[in-house]
Design an enzyme around this catalytic site. Structure first.
Site, PDB file in Angstrom:
ATOM      1  N   ARG A 168       0.509  -1.371   0.418  1.00 22.00           N
ATOM      2  CA  ARG A 168      -0.409  -0.267   0.266  1.00 22.00           C
ATOM      3  C   ARG A 168       0.759   1.596   0.530  1.00 22.00           C
ATOM      4  NH1 ARG A 168      -3.919  -1.086   4.991  1.00 22.00           N
ATOM      5  NH2 ARG A 168      -2.174  -3.049   5.390  1.00 22.00           N
ATOM      6  N   GLY A 221      -6.144  -7.237  15.307  1.00 21.80           N
ATOM      7  CA  GLY A 221      -7.180  -8.214  16.146  1.00 21.80           C
ATOM      8  C   GLY A 221      -7.907  -7.612  17.110  1.00 21.80           C
TER       9      GLY A 221
HETATM   10  C1  UD1 Z   1      -0.751  -8.419  13.186  1.00 19.36           C
HETATM   11  C2  UD1 Z   1      -1.894  -8.836  14.034  1.00 19.36           C
HETATM   12  C3  UD1 Z   1      -2.682  -8.267  14.268  1.00 19.36           C
HETATM   13  C4  UD1 Z   1      -2.309  -6.782  14.678  1.00 19.36           C
HETATM   14  C5  UD1 Z   1      -1.785  -6.128  13.366  1.00 19.36           C
HETATM   15  C6  UD1 Z   1      -1.511  -4.864  14.246  1.00 19.36           C
HETATM   16  C7  UD1 Z   1      -1.177 -11.471  13.748  1.00 19.36           C
HETATM   17  C8  UD1 Z   1      -1.597 -12.596  13.528  1.00 19.36           C
HETATM   18  N1  UD1 Z   1      -1.688 -10.575  14.126  1.00 19.36           N
HETATM   19  O1  UD1 Z   1      -1.906  -8.869  11.977  1.00 19.36           O
HETATM   20  O2  UD1 Z   1      -3.438  -9.317  15.410  1.00 19.36           O
HETATM   21  O3  UD1 Z   1      -3.560  -6.438  15.169  1.00 19.36           O
HETATM   22  O4  UD1 Z   1      -0.841  -6.891  13.597  1.00 19.36           O
HETATM   23  O5  UD1 Z   1      -0.713  -4.539  13.356  1.00 19.36           O
HETATM   24  O6  UD1 Z   1      -0.050 -11.646  13.985  1.00 19.36           O
HETATM   25  N2  UD1 Z   1       5.170  -9.693   8.883  1.00 19.36           N
HETATM   26  C9  UD1 Z   1       7.132 -10.597   8.554  1.00 19.36           C
HETATM   27  N3  UD1 Z   1       6.232 -11.669   7.958  1.00 19.36           N
HETATM   28  C10 UD1 Z   1       5.417 -12.268   7.695  1.00 19.36           C
HETATM   29  C11 UD1 Z   1       4.000 -11.658   8.481  1.00 19.36           C
HETATM   30  C12 UD1 Z   1       4.326 -10.124   9.074  1.00 19.36           C
HETATM   31  O7  UD1 Z   1       7.839 -10.084   8.935  1.00 19.36           O
HETATM   32  O8  UD1 Z   1       5.198 -13.315   7.146  1.00 19.36           O
HETATM   33  C13 UD1 Z   1       6.095  -8.606   9.094  1.00 19.36           C
HETATM   34  C14 UD1 Z   1       5.216  -7.115   9.072  1.00 19.36           C
HETATM   35  O9  UD1 Z   1       6.153  -6.722   7.675  1.00 19.36           O
HETATM   36  C15 UD1 Z   1       4.675  -6.179   9.425  1.00 19.36           C
HETATM   37  C16 UD1 Z   1       4.793  -7.463  10.142  1.00 19.36           C
HETATM   38  O10 UD1 Z   1       4.781  -8.836  10.821  1.00 19.36           O
HETATM   39  O11 UD1 Z   1       6.190  -5.719  10.158  1.00 19.36           O
HETATM   40  C17 UD1 Z   1       2.970  -7.702  11.144  1.00 19.36           C
HETATM   41  O12 UD1 Z   1       2.143  -8.090   9.615  1.00 19.36           O
HETATM   42  P1  UD1 Z   1       0.813  -7.689   8.757  1.00 19.36           P
HETATM   43  O13 UD1 Z   1       0.502  -8.123   7.859  1.00 19.36           O
HETATM   44  O14 UD1 Z   1       0.677  -6.443   8.909  1.00 19.36           O
HETATM   45  O15 UD1 Z   1       0.061  -7.435  10.053  1.00 19.36           O
HETATM   46  P2  UD1 Z   1      -1.867  -7.815  10.044  1.00 19.36           P
HETATM   47  O16 UD1 Z   1      -2.161  -9.119   9.312  1.00 19.36           O
HETATM   48  O17 UD1 Z   1      -1.810  -6.019  10.345  1.00 19.36           O
END
Ligand code: UD1
Ligand code: CA
Length: 457
Positions: free
Chosen positions: A16, A138
């Site tokens: 985004r 979440g």
């Molecule tokens: C996550 C939380 C959610 C919370 C939100 C806050 C989980 C399942 N959910 O959701 O409860 O309210 O963050 O913003 O944890 N990332 C990785 N590898 C991955 C996936 C993500 O490094 O495989 C990193 C992303 O770069 C980011 C962070 O983890 O910095 C969060 O990932 P994102 O996909 O934004 O999480 P949400 O689905 O928003």
């Protein structure tokens, strides 16, 4: 307190942002988002910092080359739980692990310290926040006596659960041994087919490990950056924080919303900063310094009582006490202004020393020059420092007077107390205390007539 390992999740793509730059490298207050997060980790004196990277990983690594970071590559983004699982091998079981997000840059160290302290007692500690509009986050599910029993992702939540305004910020702290075990047990049986870090909560409940929360004092602290609007919002929050700190320290700000500090700014007493001023790098302002509107100051120390007027660009410099600069002056790198020096409008100074009480008041270029004290450089004077191949020095002795419109062809030396006649092009040394000028004799052509327009035939 237990030893701390920080794991920063930064593998996400940041679609985004609509940018070729990896999300965590986007600048906030002049430094990347990830740099801010790493600052928080360092403020907690973490023994080790691990960054999980994926998209644009090489570029991210390069941006932090030479820093003590353990890089963990997550080839496929299979969820926050998967990312943490990848990061666990090699972390000492007795450490506390704090999970931060590379795109959540404004969390205060006090808040994180509380989280780590809870985890050090053998608990799973979760940073939560109250969000007026909890959409996308979440939700924290609490059971009897307010105990946290689960976190439910928006996409998996029932309509009733979606009403909950206490949200998961994603930041957690937990004893390493427990976290390693739980992340291995995660399953991707949810709407997004991802391994959710949040599912560790129900595993903790199953295992009888207490799940506790720390609530962020303000939602500002846990703002996640997903798009340019949130990036600008984070910038505004930072700006307000810094302005508040400066005002508490006694600095007068014309408008706390129109001041940008992209780096560090230290101010003495009775400093006044007008609207729309930008500071970059390390800037130190002495007592009583005044900065006019629309001025940029980068990597500079400014002595007490100096005034920098509006629309100046100070790129680097050591500026003495009681100097007067601008409006519309440009001070380029490697400039030293001694006490009481005066640089006027449309004057550019580069790699030069301007002695005490000397004045370069109007429309001049001074480059590679060493100017003594009490020198007056007339309007429009230029140091011709560059011969097309090399740069050369100009030296001007104390008390010299350079008339207007003079070209000083370097290398050249003007003696102390010398006077240079206006309009001269000086190519040879000018002796001290004498008048030197280089000027064609003025002539008047008698009976000369301006050409007249020919009559049309
Ligand atoms: C996550 C939380 C959610 C919370 C939100 C806050 C989980 C399942 N959910 O959701 O409860 O309210 O963050 O913003 O944890 N990332 C990785 N590898 C991955 C996936 C993500 O490094 O495989 C990193 C992303 O770069 C980011 C962070 O983890 O910095 C969060 O990932 P994102 O996909 O934004 O999480 P949400 O689905 O928003
Ligand atoms: Ca997601």
């Amino acid at each position: 307190m237990a030893n701390l390992t920080v794991v920063v999740l930064a593998a996400g793509q940041g679609k985004r942002m609509r940018s070729d730059l990896p999300k965590v490298l986007h600048p906030l207050a002049g430094r990347s988002l990830l740099a801010h997060v790493l600052d928080s980790a360092r403020a907690l004196r973490a023994r080790e910092i691990r960054v999980v990277h994926g998209h644009g990983g090489e570029q991210v690594k390069q941006a932090f080359a030479g820093q003590p970071i353990t890089w963990i590559h997550q080839a496929e983004q299979r969820g926050t739980g998967h990312a943490v699982r990848q990061a666990m091998p090699g972390i000492r079981p007795r450490d506390v692990v704090l999970v931060l997000y590379g795109d959540v840059p404004l969390t205060l160290p006090e808040t994180l310290r509380k989280l780590v302290a809870r985890a050090a007692r053998g608990q799973l500690a979760i940073l939560t926040a109250r969000m007026p509009v909890p959409t996308g986050y979440g939700r924290i599910i609490r059971g009897t006596r307010g105990k946290i029993t689960a976190i439910v992702e928006e996409k998996d939540a029932t309509p009733a659960q979606r009403e909950i305004d206490e949200i998961n910020t994603g930041l957690i702290a937990c004893p390493a041994a427990l976290l390693a075990g739980w992340t291995r047990r995660l399953r991707a049986n949810n709407a997004q087919k991802e391994f959710y870090l949040t599912d560790c909560v129900s595993l903790a409940v199953k295992d009888g490990v207490p799940v506790v929360s720390v609530t962020a004092a303000s939602p500002d602290e846990v703002l996640g950056i997903n798009d340019k609007a949130q990036l600008a919002e984070a910038e505004a929050i930072r700006r307000r924080r810094i302005s508040a700190e400066l005002m508490v320290a006694g600095v007068t700000l014309a408008d706390p919303e129109r001041l940008d500090v992209r780096g560090t700014l230290k101010c003495g007493r009775d400093v006044a900063i007008d609207a729309n001023v930008i500071f970059e790098g390390n800037v130190v302002l002495g007592d009583g310094v005044r900065i006019g509107p629309f001025t940029l100051v980068r990597d500079a120390t400014v002595g007490p009582g100096t005034v920098i007027h509006s629309h100046c660009v100070i790129e680097q410099g050591r500026i003495g006490a009681g100097c007067d600069i601008g409006p519309y002056a440009r001070v380029r790198p490697e400039v030293e202004l001694a006490d009481g020096a005066k640089i006027g409008n449309f004057v550019e100074i580069k790699k030069s020393v301007i002695g005490a009480g000397s004045k370069v008041n109007h429309l001049s270029y001074i480059g590679d020059a060493v100017i003594g004290s009490k020198v007056n450089v007339g309007a429009g004077t230029i140091t011709c420092n560059y011969d097309g191949a090399n740069k050369h020095r100009t030296r001007i002795g104390d008390g010299a007077f350079i008339g207007s419109g003079v070209e000083l062809v370097a290398p050249v030396e003007i003696g102390a107390g010398a006077t240079i006649g206006a309009g001269s092009t000086i190519t040879k040394p000018a002796p001290a205390n004498q008048l030197t000028l280089e000027r064609a004799r003025q002539t008047t052509i008698p009976n000369w007539k301006r050409p007249a327009k020919k009559a049309r035939s």
